[in-house]
Write an enzyme that holds these catalytic residues in place. Sequence first.
Site, PDB file in Angstrom:
ATOM      1  N   ASN A 126      64.063 109.570  25.793  1.00 36.59           N
ATOM      2  CA  ASN A 126      63.787 108.147  26.016  1.00 36.59           C
ATOM      3  C   ASN A 126      64.303 107.659  27.366  1.00 36.59           C
ATOM      4  OD1 ASN A 126      62.872 108.434  23.447  1.00 36.59           O
ATOM      5  ND2 ASN A 126      64.410 107.138  22.471  1.00 36.59           N
ATOM      6  N   THR A 154      32.195  74.709  50.126  1.00 36.27           N
ATOM      7  CA  THR A 154      32.865  74.394  48.872  1.00 36.27           C
ATOM      8  C   THR A 154      31.740  74.319  47.853  1.00 36.27           C
ATOM      9  OG1 THR A 154      32.669  71.996  49.114  1.00 36.27           O
ATOM     10  CG2 THR A 154      34.619  73.004  50.078  1.00 36.27           C
ATOM     11  N   HIS A 155      32.021  74.720  46.620  1.00 35.87           N
ATOM     12  CA  HIS A 155      30.980  74.824  45.576  1.00 35.87           C
ATOM     13  C   HIS A 155      29.829  75.707  46.046  1.00 35.87           C
ATOM     14  CE1 HIS A 155      32.888  71.164  43.805  1.00 35.87           C
ATOM     15  NE2 HIS A 155      33.012  70.841  45.077  1.00 35.87           N
ATOM     16  N   SER A 172      18.443 102.871  45.524  1.00 40.18           N
ATOM     17  CA  SER A 172      17.850 102.774  44.194  1.00 40.18           C
ATOM     18  C   SER A 172      16.958 103.993  43.979  1.00 40.18           C
ATOM     19  CB  SER A 172      17.022 101.494  44.101  1.00 40.18           C
ATOM     20  OG  SER A 172      15.999 101.622  43.133  1.00 40.18           O
ATOM     21  N   ASN A 181      22.268  98.773  48.535  1.00 43.12           N
ATOM     22  CA  ASN A 181      23.046  97.900  47.651  1.00 43.12           C
ATOM     23  C   ASN A 181      24.553  97.997  47.907  1.00 43.12           C
ATOM     24  OD1 ASN A 181      20.693  97.119  46.228  1.00 43.12           O
ATOM     25  ND2 ASN A 181      20.783  99.009  45.043  1.00 43.12           N
ATOM     26  N   TYR A 198      63.496 102.375  21.041  1.00 41.41           N
ATOM     27  CA  TYR A 198      62.320 103.175  21.411  1.00 41.41           C
ATOM     28  C   TYR A 198      61.311 103.224  20.275  1.00 41.41           C
ATOM     29  CZ  TYR A 198      59.244 106.971  22.689  1.00 41.41           C
ATOM     30  OH  TYR A 198      58.122 107.700  22.974  1.00 41.41           O
ATOM     31  N   GLN A 242      54.812 105.366  24.814  1.00 36.55           N
ATOM     32  CA  GLN A 242      54.174 106.486  25.516  1.00 36.55           C
ATOM     33  C   GLN A 242      52.842 106.045  26.132  1.00 36.55           C
ATOM     34  OE1 GLN A 242      54.219 110.680  24.051  1.00 36.55           O
ATOM     35  NE2 GLN A 242      52.098 110.270  23.559  1.00 36.55           N
ATOM     36  N   LYS A 257      52.321 104.446  29.643  1.00 37.96           N
ATOM     37  CA  LYS A 257      52.296 105.350  30.797  1.00 37.96           C
ATOM     38  C   LYS A 257      50.879 105.463  31.378  1.00 37.96           C
ATOM     39  CE  LYS A 257      53.629 109.454  29.659  1.00 37.96           C
ATOM     40  NZ  LYS A 257      54.650 110.422  29.186  1.00 37.96           N
TER      41      LYS A 257
HETATM   42  N1  ARG Z   1      56.436 111.672  25.859  1.00 42.92           N
HETATM   43  C1  ARG Z   1      57.283 110.714  25.261  1.00 42.92           C
HETATM   44  C2  ARG Z   1      56.979 109.311  25.834  1.00 42.92           C
HETATM   45  O1  ARG Z   1      56.354 109.209  26.826  1.00 42.92           O
HETATM   46  C3  ARG Z   1      58.698 111.054  25.525  1.00 42.92           C
HETATM   47  C4  ARG Z   1      59.698 110.328  24.668  1.00 42.92           C
HETATM   48  C5  ARG Z   1      59.631 110.818  23.270  1.00 42.92           C
HETATM   49  N2  ARG Z   1      60.687 110.229  22.529  1.00 42.92           N
HETATM   50  C6  ARG Z   1      60.723 110.199  21.208  1.00 42.92           C
HETATM   51  N3  ARG Z   1      61.710 109.605  20.640  1.00 42.92           N
HETATM   52  N4  ARG Z   1      59.736 110.681  20.490  1.00 42.92           N
HETATM   53  O2  ARG Z   1      57.363 108.310  25.265  1.00 42.92           O
END
Ligand code: ARG
Length: 456
Positions: free
Chosen positions: A118, A163-164, A286, A294, A326, A331, A334
């Site tokens: 984490n 404007t507009h 096209s 375009n 957590y 995840q 990401k």
């Molecule tokens: N790949 C996981 C993520 O991006 C890593 C952390 C996993 N942690 C856990 N407690 N399962 O979150």
Amino acid sequence: MKNVEKTITGNVDPDVLDYTVGDDPILDRELVKWDAAGTAAHVTMLSRLKLPKGVPPVVTPAEATKVRRELAVVVKEFAAGKFEIREADQDVHMAVERRLTETLGDLGKKIHTGRSRNDQVAVDVRLHIKDQLLALEGEVAALADALIAFGKRHALLPLVGRTHLQPAMPSSVGVWASGHAEMILDQVANLEAAYVINDRCPLGSAAGYGVPLPLDRKLTSALLGFACPLHNVFGASMARGEDEAALLSALAQLMAVLSRLAEDLILFSMPEFAYFRLPREYCTGSSIMPQKYNPDVLELVRSKAAIVLGLQTAALSQLHAMPGGYNRDLQDSKGLYMKGLSVTRTTLRILAKVVDGVSVDEAKLRAGFIPGVFATDAALRQVAAGVPWREAYHDVRDHLERLETEDADKAVRAKRHLGATNGLDWNLYRRRIAALRADVAKRRRAFSAKITALLG
Ligand code: ARG
């Protein structure tokens, strides 16, 4: 016997493993270098732990050096396509641990002491975001620079202000281009807010509750070049997701600004206006209409702005009902922030290229100056002769037929106050862009020095 797959953390049903691993083996490729840096800092700190007398060191300084060297090898192997994150690894963190254990044996098994995935992933993401934000701010400077160069080339060239979307007042290509540049440069403040939020180190918060080891969190934070540690361990675990959302908010706002630039370019380059011309090679054709050129590239900027706004909404929606501590939901933040960054960065680069290539049609720009565009100027001439503004306004409005097409160049030159057609401080933009570039370069040098000290 049940069908399971072996992982470092236990045997898991293949479908569940697949679902929970998600895109990590692909997305985490972005994090290999940063995971190695985070581990290098953590192991260095472990080798300096002040443990009670008689307690053996977790790793010795010599072992820490060995780990750092091996991490540098992993980064090189990855660049050469010789290190991969496998599904059974689940993510970059366990892939690196597996790899270090393969070559370093028991030493590889020690690196995760006092750490959780984490805080590990949170630190990886923050290092990655810092690297990307610095690159992105450089691209913001480049686009602003392209707009300022275009604006300066045609500083006093008349362009009907609207404007507009209706013809409104005399303006200039210089005001149009530098106005967009200024909007873009102002977004740096939002990016900086995201940078500052991101520039704090979660490492050592472990799973979000710390560990009974005398971790030196200030040391790891400094080794990795962060401004300071995230103080509270629980807060540090919750800050994941918030960090990504802050970044996506800044990106969404920037994309909205870029989208309006794209929209203006689409409009002013359509044949009915034809103020601007996009290079033919920047247009796409096209499959049925042979005459078409375009501006797809600019339409996609508009679409990408919508996508990044959607990513921001997804990130905040994920967070708002998530309990503290957590949760695996995190995840997925990401993929959101990585997509947001790559889309915004490619958009900045393509727009700089398009702006560089745009040419102007002076005749078409001047032809846009119909008599009504000079209405306000005509009323102000009456004011100069002593007529109160509202009376002058009504007089012009009641006799619009009297208006004539005037000298657009003269009208453009007549507005001399701060920021108007003939009152633009071009050096102001030069200074802002140069300052941004210098600041990015300075932070980049400091950051690179830290990472190089850890990984060679
Ligand atoms: N790949 C996981 C993520 O991006 C890593 C952390 C996993 N942690 C856990 N407690 N399962 O979150």
